[in-house]
Design a protein around this motif. Structure first.
Motif, PDB file in Angstrom:
ATOM      1  N   ASP A 229     -11.718   6.551  -2.270  1.00  0.00           N
ATOM      2  CA  ASP A 229     -10.938   5.472  -1.644  1.00  0.00           C
ATOM      3  C   ASP A 229     -10.160   6.024  -0.447  1.00  0.00           C
ATOM      4  O   ASP A 229     -10.103   5.405   0.625  1.00  0.00           O
ATOM      5  CB  ASP A 229      -9.942   4.875  -2.649  1.00  0.00           C
ATOM      6  CG  ASP A 229     -10.613   4.255  -3.870  1.00  0.00           C
ATOM      7  OD1 ASP A 229     -11.645   3.577  -3.690  1.00  0.00           O
ATOM      8  OD2 ASP A 229     -10.117   4.456  -4.984  1.00  0.00           O
TER       9      ASP A 229
ATOM     10  N   TRP B  41       0.822  -1.201   0.000  1.00  0.00           N
ATOM     11  CA  TRP B  41       0.000   0.000   0.000  1.00  0.00           C
ATOM     12  C   TRP B  41       0.857   1.253   0.000  1.00  0.00           C
ATOM     13  O   TRP B  41       2.034   1.222   0.367  1.00  0.00           O
ATOM     14  CB  TRP B  41      -0.918   0.009   1.241  1.00  0.00           C
ATOM     15  CG  TRP B  41      -2.046  -0.968   1.135  1.00  0.00           C
ATOM     16  CD1 TRP B  41      -3.150  -0.852   0.348  1.00  0.00           C
ATOM     17  CD2 TRP B  41      -2.180  -2.213   1.840  1.00  0.00           C
ATOM     18  NE1 TRP B  41      -3.963  -1.958   0.524  1.00  0.00           N
ATOM     19  CE2 TRP B  41      -3.401  -2.805   1.428  1.00  0.00           C
ATOM     20  CE3 TRP B  41      -1.413  -2.893   2.774  1.00  0.00           C
ATOM     21  CZ2 TRP B  41      -3.866  -4.016   1.914  1.00  0.00           C
ATOM     22  CZ3 TRP B  41      -1.865  -4.099   3.257  1.00  0.00           C
ATOM     23  CH2 TRP B  41      -3.070  -4.660   2.830  1.00  0.00           C
TER      24      TRP B  41
ATOM     25  N   ILE C 295      -5.146  -5.689  -1.842  1.00  0.00           N
ATOM     26  CA  ILE C 295      -5.000  -4.933  -3.084  1.00  0.00           C
ATOM     27  C   ILE C 295      -4.586  -3.522  -2.700  1.00  0.00           C
ATOM     28  O   ILE C 295      -5.321  -2.822  -2.004  1.00  0.00           O
ATOM     29  CB  ILE C 295      -6.342  -4.858  -3.850  1.00  0.00           C
ATOM     30  CG1 ILE C 295      -6.834  -6.258  -4.216  1.00  0.00           C
ATOM     31  CG2 ILE C 295      -6.213  -3.964  -5.078  1.00  0.00           C
ATOM     32  CD1 ILE C 295      -6.197  -6.872  -5.399  1.00  0.00           C
ATOM     33  N   GLY C 296      -3.422  -3.113  -3.123  1.00  0.00           N
ATOM     34  CA  GLY C 296      -2.955  -1.771  -2.814  1.00  0.00           C
ATOM     35  C   GLY C 296      -2.595  -1.018  -4.063  1.00  0.00           C
ATOM     36  O   GLY C 296      -2.901  -1.448  -5.180  1.00  0.00           O
ATOM     37  N   SER C 297      -1.923   0.119  -3.854  1.00  0.00           N
ATOM     38  CA  SER C 297      -1.422   0.881  -5.004  1.00  0.00           C
ATOM     39  C   SER C 297       0.072   1.113  -4.814  1.00  0.00           C
ATOM     40  O   SER C 297       0.646   2.006  -5.410  1.00  0.00           O
ATOM     41  CB  SER C 297      -2.163   2.206  -5.122  1.00  0.00           C
ATOM     42  OG  SER C 297      -1.871   3.024  -3.995  1.00  0.00           O
TER      43      SER C 297
ATOM     44  N   VAL D 127      -6.948   4.957  -8.612  1.00  0.00           N
ATOM     45  CA  VAL D 127      -7.160   5.368  -7.222  1.00  0.00           C
ATOM     46  C   VAL D 127      -8.040   6.616  -7.236  1.00  0.00           C
ATOM     47  O   VAL D 127      -7.775   7.561  -7.974  1.00  0.00           O
ATOM     48  CB  VAL D 127      -5.806   5.699  -6.547  1.00  0.00           C
ATOM     49  CG1 VAL D 127      -6.029   6.247  -5.152  1.00  0.00           C
ATOM     50  CG2 VAL D 127      -4.916   4.468  -6.515  1.00  0.00           C
TER      51      VAL D 127
ATOM     52  N   MET E  59      -6.419   2.315   0.821  1.00  0.00           N
ATOM     53  CA  MET E  59      -6.949   1.069   0.263  1.00  0.00           C
ATOM     54  C   MET E  59      -8.157   1.385  -0.629  1.00  0.00           C
ATOM     55  O   MET E  59      -8.771   2.437  -0.464  1.00  0.00           O
ATOM     56  CB  MET E  59      -7.411   0.149   1.396  1.00  0.00           C
ATOM     57  CG  MET E  59      -6.307  -0.212   2.358  1.00  0.00           C
ATOM     58  SD  MET E  59      -6.915  -1.208   3.728  1.00  0.00           S
ATOM     59  CE  MET E  59      -5.373  -1.522   4.585  1.00  0.00           C
ATOM     60  N   PRO E  60      -8.504   0.477  -1.535  1.00  0.00           N
ATOM     61  CA  PRO E  60      -9.725   0.701  -2.328  1.00  0.00           C
ATOM     62  C   PRO E  60     -10.934   0.843  -1.387  1.00  0.00           C
ATOM     63  O   PRO E  60     -10.978   0.197  -0.333  1.00  0.00           O
ATOM     64  CB  PRO E  60      -9.835  -0.560  -3.183  1.00  0.00           C
ATOM     65  CG  PRO E  60      -8.460  -1.116  -3.236  1.00  0.00           C
ATOM     66  CD  PRO E  60      -7.821  -0.763  -1.931  1.00  0.00           C
TER      67      PRO E  60
ATOM     68  N   TRP F  93      -4.620   1.005  -8.572  1.00  0.00           N
ATOM     69  CA  TRP F  93      -4.645  -0.157  -7.683  1.00  0.00           C
ATOM     70  C   TRP F  93      -4.058  -1.353  -8.426  1.00  0.00           C
ATOM     71  O   TRP F  93      -3.947  -1.326  -9.649  1.00  0.00           O
ATOM     72  CB  TRP F  93      -6.084  -0.472  -7.238  1.00  0.00           C
ATOM     73  CG  TRP F  93      -6.733   0.633  -6.458  1.00  0.00           C
ATOM     74  CD1 TRP F  93      -7.807   1.370  -6.846  1.00  0.00           C
ATOM     75  CD2 TRP F  93      -6.342   1.138  -5.178  1.00  0.00           C
ATOM     76  NE1 TRP F  93      -8.114   2.303  -5.889  1.00  0.00           N
ATOM     77  CE2 TRP F  93      -7.229   2.183  -4.847  1.00  0.00           C
ATOM     78  CE3 TRP F  93      -5.326   0.835  -4.277  1.00  0.00           C
ATOM     79  CZ2 TRP F  93      -7.133   2.916  -3.668  1.00  0.00           C
ATOM     80  CZ3 TRP F  93      -5.226   1.553  -3.098  1.00  0.00           C
ATOM     81  CH2 TRP F  93      -6.115   2.574  -2.794  1.00  0.00           C
ATOM     82  N   HIS F  94      -3.720  -2.374  -7.677  1.00  0.00           N
ATOM     83  CA  HIS F  94      -3.075  -3.533  -8.310  1.00  0.00           C
ATOM     84  C   HIS F  94      -4.026  -4.302  -9.231  1.00  0.00           C
ATOM     85  O   HIS F  94      -3.587  -5.171  -9.990  1.00  0.00           O
ATOM     86  CB  HIS F  94      -2.494  -4.461  -7.242  1.00  0.00           C
ATOM     87  CG  HIS F  94      -1.373  -3.814  -6.475  1.00  0.00           C
ATOM     88  ND1 HIS F  94      -0.960  -4.232  -5.245  1.00  0.00           N
ATOM     89  CD2 HIS F  94      -0.598  -2.739  -6.776  1.00  0.00           C
ATOM     90  CE1 HIS F  94       0.037  -3.463  -4.821  1.00  0.00           C
ATOM     91  NE2 HIS F  94       0.267  -2.548  -5.731  1.00  0.00           N
TER      92      HIS F  94
END
Lengths: 313, 527
Positions: free
Chosen positions: B111, B62, B187-189, B107, B170-171, B101-102
């Protein structure tokens, strides 16, 4: 025979029930708080209490036990408090390394220990016998982790022949899989080997004094034939018992070896879970261990019949 | 011997050739860092727990709106631009372009709003910020604003904090999870993707470079700046046996140990292929928690007796051993931090056993047992507990040192029972400097029932901490810090035992490590 198997299988139900109750009771009555560990070292008491409530750990013990038993009866062993994953999945991830280590250790051990024990019995009282017995005493006396460290130092660090640690799945290739199991199997196998060699020697020695052995010798059979075809089969019952119990112990008791060689098996799973008080995982794994013990004991009993026709159930 | 060696090596080579798959061959083409982390990762949610192993994992996956740089100042990370209204009540933020995001969705500001809310419900500093917040809302897909009820001086510090719980973004669908329930999707960015299929909780976690990540242009500095990934994959495998981990590093089976055992470091220090060095600029504070509820430490004189009777150097020497990696430090908010102060700390800085004994006597101490908790499975806290035992005995106390595992200690320290009935008098623990470096973050920022274990009751601490949070003037803040230090020492909230830095050990072909309390894998190269 079938009724014997059916009775034995039915008898496992109360055994597992008692194991479940005892494990649950001991765990929940012993100190330690998973909520405090999750909330962190510097969480406030209020945050810890909130976490405990969310995890259901503030419920009465009988309710917690009831909920767990209910999920077990539905084929679920619960959800890990920490990783939030099904206990069955966690066990599944750790099963292969433990089974692989158990199998390789058993193969190495049996292949070496049984002939050594037979030879020691054959040459009872000679230097060979005394050497085997000395090895057996040494094997018992050295803790597994000491043997492990010595093997790592000599074989891996000094000679550079084998990796120090780690495990490779069979899917990554048979070579890497096998190479990573050599040292742990040897470390674990030495004490097991000592036990089996000693039992084999004692059993074969007892058989060698029987009349039918004398008869076999007088017929002109070679000594190796006497040992292999007459002595060993008749001495097999106690040997098989020790091997069977040993396998059960290996499946549940390879904690130290798995830790020293960084093998992600069931032993480490259960110890990690105990240290973090991950109750569902401990309960699930111990229940599985209990089932394995019962199963292996049943298998040993059935093997008795094959090895000794006089035994009937 | 040589022939045997060759035969054996030949057999191994043969075994190595017998492979079933090609996965290993594909992996061999990649630049992989194999590391041993500080602990076993089981929890993947950085808001659900404050565990540092989870914090470290989360920095891979993240990203944050702001991050601290090497000067401990918050710098924008996911944020491109921000402004503060003239009345200092409204903070408006605009996100950088290209953030993904992954799962390759963009993003959005919504979020971030949901992520801040979840973090703000759980983290201490987050809760403090939310307490001063009137509303937080998305303006459009790329911008959002935070409106305060009254001006406070720590908004950016809070959003950029590096200690647990870090406000990771996070989403929205994940961030809407109840903060007391662990998330199930990772799931992050951030610069690395978490490979769920390879995750074995407590054993192994694998990350892959996220090709969609757009780093900032600035050079990396602590957690701030450009997170440029120069490797393909990180395999982080926990090893429970510290000696074997050290041997594996020496042998080249692993590239990096994030936390090698103090007593084993010298075995690898002379290896020409290995570097050993402190990586955390500030390190940890070792401290003694004292139970204020029960005699003798319910009396201030008895607590002050501890200050006069303790030698910090004795603890640090036993726990760390290497004088280059520790320093005596009486500052509650740490030495080397912007909030360092030594006001009113003469007793702890000096050592006067006679004065200590006299104070203990005046507190009415007889010979009742002092229950000291000793977590024997903790490599730092166990030796510290043994030193504490000797220290208290030297002061004339009847010490009942009770051995237990750390898990038991975490439950036991929460007990408010009498020490003779399952409670306690004293235990030694530690905290990261980044986690205690200001009054809002600090372990002992609350009071009485709300306070951390030991339950010190001094309203001045709470009032001064609030004053510090509200104060915008740097000079006045410094004054408040001095007063807080004086009050902490006068009432002996707890006892700082000094400051130390842990080390990392790594192969010399690994370069580009960023000095930080958490090991970051961006900027790292493997030759």
């Amino acid at each position: 025979m079938f009724s014997f198997i059916a009775r034995r299988l039915l008898a496992t139900i109360p055994v597992l029930g008692v194991v479940a109750l005892v494990v649950f009771g001991i765990l929940h009555l012993s100190p330690g708080d998973p909520a405090a560990l999750i909330a962190g070292d510097h969480a406030t008491p209020q945050q810890v209490a909130a976490m405990r409530s969310k995890l259901g750990l503030d419920q009465p013990l009988w309710e917690q036990f009831g909920a767990w038993i209910w999920s077990v009866l539905h084929g679920e062993l619960g959800i890990s408090i920490f990783s939030n994953q099904p206990v069955t999945r966690l066990i599944g991830q750790r099963l292969e390394p433990t089974i692989a280590l158990t199998i390789t250790t058993t193969i190495v051990t049996v292949l070496l220990a049984v002939p050594i024990g037979v030879i020691a019995a054959w040459r009872a009282g000679t230097w060979i016998d005394r050497s085997v017995m000395s090895f057996a005493v040494l094997g018992f006396s050295f803790p597994v982790f000491v043997v492990g460290y010595l093997l790592i130092y000599v074989v891996s660090m000094t000679l550079g022949w084998l990796p120090i640690q780690g495990y490779r799945n069979l899917g990554d290739g048979f070579g890497p899989f096998l190479i990573h199991l050599v040292l742990p199997s040897l470390a674990l196998g030495i004490s097991f080997m000592a036990l089996i060699a000693r039992i084999t020697r004692t059993s074969v020695l007892e058989v060698l004094n029987q009349d039918y052995i004398r008869t076999a010798r007088s017929k002109g059979l070679a000594m190796w034939q006497v040992l292999l075809y007459h002595a060993l089969p008749n001495a097999a019952v106690p040997i098989v018992t020790v091997i069977g119990v040993g396998i059960a112990v290996l499946i549940g008791g390879v904690v130290v070896t798995e830790s020293v060689f960084a093998i992600p098996g069931l032993g480490r799973l259960v110890v990690d879970s105990i240290l973090s008080r991950d109750y569902p995982v401990i309960q699930g794994v111990l229940l599985i261990f209990a089932g394995v013990y019962v199963g292996i004991n049943l298998l040993i009993d059935l093997l008795y019949v094959a090895l000794d026709p006089r035994i009937r159930y | 011997m040589l022939a045997m060696h060759r035969t054996f090596a030949g057999l191994l080579a043969l075994a190595g050739c017998v492979t079933f798959g090609t996965a290993s061959e594909a992996l061999a083409q990649k630049k992989i860092i194999r590391s041993v982390p500080i602990g076993a990762l089981k929890i993947v949610d950085p808001i659900w727990t404050t565990a540092y192993i989870t914090r470290n994992h989360s920095y891979m996956v993240w990203d944050t709106l702001f991050s601290l740089d090497a000067k401990n100042e918050p710098q924008p990370q996911m944020v491109d631009a921000w402004k503060i209204s003239p009345d200092k009540l409204t903070y408006s933020f605009t996100l950088r372009s290209g953030l993904l995001w992954h799962d390759n969705t963009p993003v959005r500001a919504a979020d971030c709003v949901a992520s801040i809310r979840r973090w703000g419900a759980k983290d201490g500093m987050g809760r403090a910020l939310m307490g001063f917040t009137d509303k937080i809302e998305a303006i459009d897909d790329k911008s959002f604003r935070l409106v305060l009820k009254q001006p406070v001086g720590f908004v950016l510090e809070a959003l950029g904090k590096i200690d647990s719980n870090v406000p990771f973004m996070m989403p929205e669908r994940i961030a809407k999870t109840d903060p007391n329930t662990q998330i199930t999707e990772v799931i992050g960015s951030g610069p690395f993707r978490f490979l769920k299929e390879e995750f074995v909780p407590g054993v192994k976690v694998v990350y892959e470079k996220f090709t969609g990540y757009v780093p900032r242009k600035e050079p990396a500095s602590l957690a701030a700046g450009g997170k440029v990934v120069k490797i393909d994959r990180v395999e982080s495998v926990y090893m429970p046996d510290a000696a074997v981990a050290i041997a594996a590093l020496g042998n080249g089976e692993v590239d990096l140990l994030e936390s090698p055992a103090n007593d084993l470091i010298r075995t690898v220090q002379n290896n020409p292929n290995v570097f050993v060095r402190p990586n955390d600029p500030l390190g940890y504070q070792l401290f003694m928690a004292v139970n204020h509820l029960y005699p003798p430490f319910d009396r201030k004189e008895a607590r002050q007796a501890l200050l006069w009777g303790i030698k910090q150097a004795e603890f640090l020497e036993v726990v760390i051993g290497d004088a280059k990696r520790y320093q005596e430090c009486v500052a509650v908010y740490g030495c080397g931090t912007p909030n360092e102060s030594k006001l009113g700390s003469e007793a702890l800085a000096s050592f006067n056993l006679e004065k200590s004994k006299a104070l203990l006597k005046s507190a009415g101490y007889g010979a009742q047992p002092i229950v000291l908790l000793d977590p024997t499975d903790n490599a730092v806290l166990h030796p510290a507990a043994l030193v504490a035992t000797q220290t208290l005995k030297r002061m004339g106390m009847n010490v009942d040192t009770q051995a237990m595992d750390f898990s038991t200690l975490t439950q036991r320290r929460a007990s408010k029972n009498l020490p003779s009935q399952g409670g306690w008098n004293v235990f030694v623990t530690n905290a990261t400097m980044t986690g205690i470096a200001n009054p809002v973050l600090h372990t002992y920022s609350m009071n009485c029932e709300q306070a951390w274990y030991g339950w010190p009751c001094d309203k001045r601490i709470v009032d001064l901490s609030r004053q510090w949070a509200l104060e915008l003037d740097a000079a006045k803040r410094k004054q408040i810090i001095g007063e807080l230090q004086r009050v902490h020492m006068e009432n002996v909230t707890y006892i700082p035992l000094g400051q130390y830095r842990s080390v990392i050990a790594y192969r010399k072909n690994v370069k580009g490590m960023i000095a930080s309390p958490s090991l970051f894998y961006w900027n790292i190269e493997k030759e």
